[in-house]
Motif scaffolding. Structure first.
Motif, PDB file in Angstrom:
ATOM      1  N   THR A  91      27.586 -26.447 -15.190  1.00 19.79           N
ATOM      2  CA  THR A  91      27.199 -26.805 -13.826  1.00 19.79           C
ATOM      3  C   THR A  91      27.026 -28.300 -13.599  1.00 19.79           C
ATOM      4  O   THR A  91      27.455 -28.820 -12.573  1.00 19.79           O
ATOM      5  CB  THR A  91      25.914 -26.057 -13.427  1.00 19.79           C
ATOM      6  N   THR A  92      26.417 -29.011 -14.536  1.00 15.81           N
ATOM      7  CA  THR A  92      26.126 -30.434 -14.313  1.00 15.81           C
ATOM      8  C   THR A  92      26.970 -31.350 -15.201  1.00 15.81           C
ATOM      9  O   THR A  92      26.600 -32.506 -15.426  1.00 15.81           O
ATOM     10  CB  THR A  92      24.624 -30.719 -14.534  1.00 15.81           C
ATOM     11  N   THR A  93      28.093 -30.833 -15.697  1.00 11.71           N
ATOM     12  CA  THR A  93      29.001 -31.635 -16.529  1.00 11.71           C
ATOM     13  C   THR A  93      30.441 -31.440 -16.027  1.00 11.71           C
ATOM     14  O   THR A  93      30.689 -30.636 -15.129  1.00 11.71           O
ATOM     15  CB  THR A  93      28.956 -31.200 -18.006  1.00 11.71           C
ATOM     16  N   ASN A  94      31.361 -32.129 -16.654  1.00 11.18           N
ATOM     17  CA  ASN A  94      32.782 -31.930 -16.348  1.00 11.18           C
ATOM     18  C   ASN A  94      33.457 -31.052 -17.410  1.00 11.18           C
ATOM     19  O   ASN A  94      34.649 -31.186 -17.677  1.00 11.18           O
ATOM     20  CB  ASN A  94      33.502 -33.273 -16.221  1.00 11.18           C
ATOM     21  N   LEU A  95      32.686 -30.147 -18.002  1.00 14.91           N
ATOM     22  CA  LEU A  95      33.212 -29.297 -19.066  1.00 14.91           C
ATOM     23  C   LEU A  95      34.436 -28.509 -18.621  1.00 14.91           C
ATOM     24  O   LEU A  95      35.450 -28.467 -19.324  1.00 14.91           O
ATOM     25  CB  LEU A  95      32.131 -28.345 -19.586  1.00 14.91           C
ATOM     26  N   GLN A  96      34.365 -27.879 -17.461  1.00 12.62           N
ATOM     27  CA  GLN A  96      35.503 -27.075 -17.022  1.00 12.62           C
ATOM     28  C   GLN A  96      36.755 -27.941 -16.853  1.00 12.62           C
ATOM     29  O   GLN A  96      37.864 -27.535 -17.232  1.00 12.62           O
ATOM     30  CB  GLN A  96      35.189 -26.340 -15.721  1.00 12.62           C
ATOM     31  N   GLN A  97      36.594 -29.139 -16.330  1.00 11.40           N
ATOM     32  CA  GLN A  97      37.730 -30.047 -16.186  1.00 11.40           C
ATOM     33  C   GLN A  97      38.329 -30.395 -17.547  1.00 11.40           C
ATOM     34  O   GLN A  97      39.547 -30.386 -17.723  1.00 11.40           O
ATOM     35  CB  GLN A  97      37.283 -31.323 -15.470  1.00 11.40           C
TER      36      GLN A  97
END
Length: 198
Positions: A91-97
């Protein structure tokens, strides 16, 4: 299928808390290091995640210097180190990207705490369409106090309270909740032996 190992919150912050003496596995960093070595050898991605609570003055406040990986965990160049402020790693990171850019379709979850940041990340990853492998013995947790228990009790008082949810129960509940629904639940030996079930 491209795969990424997520090492979630295995950080010094937890070792600074009195509750660390009740942690289910003080060598969780060692277990994660085994997974990291295996992931690197297999050409999998390794992504590190740290929990941070800026401005709180607690052990997760980066100003105190404890928001760092525990000894024995060393990112290599090119391995992202993300900081999050939510329970899950998305939610608060660019992990999915990052996962999308790398073509990742499977995530392997390890870290602290089993039923909190690790389980929450696994559930969200599943909802986002990732295949999820949850390495339960490469996660760690603590006994959980009853919601109505008074704050500020000692570890001895927490453990003496019959309403405290003990570690084996926490681990079992997580496994029951995830297995066959959100993740394949395995042990470190299954992963390094490539005996992971589908």
């Amino acid at each position: 299928m491209s795969r990424a190992l997520l090492v979630i919150d295995i950080q010094e912050s937890f070792r600074q808390r009195d509750s660390w003496e009740l942690i289910s596995d003080p060598d969780v960093a060692g277990k994660a290091a085994t997974l990291v070595e295996h992931a690197r050898a297999g050409g999998d991605h390794v992504i590190w995640v740290l929990h941070t609570e800026p401005g709180t003055g607690n052990v997760f406040d980066p100003e105190l210097g404890h928001v760092r990986l525990q000894p024995g965990l060393d990112p290599e160049p090119g391995e992202p180190v993300l900081t999050k402020t939510s329970h899950n790693a998305f939610t608060t990171t660019n992990l999915q990207q990052l996962l999308t850019e790398r073509g990742v379709r499977e995530v392997v979850v390890s870290g602290i705490r089993t039923e909190q940041c690790c389980e929450t990340t696994a559930r969200l990853a599943s909802d986002l369409g990732y295949r999820v492998t949850f390495v339960i013995d490469a996660t760690a947790t603590n006994p959980i106090e009853h919601p109505e228990a008074p704050a500020g009790r000692s570890n001895a008082e927490i453990m003496a309270d019959p309403r405290t949810l003990q570690v084996p129960d926490v681990l079992a509940r997580t496994e029951y909740a995830l297995a066959g629904r959100f993740a394949t639940v395995v042990r470190v030996a299954d992963v390094v032996g490539e005996a992971v079930t589908v």
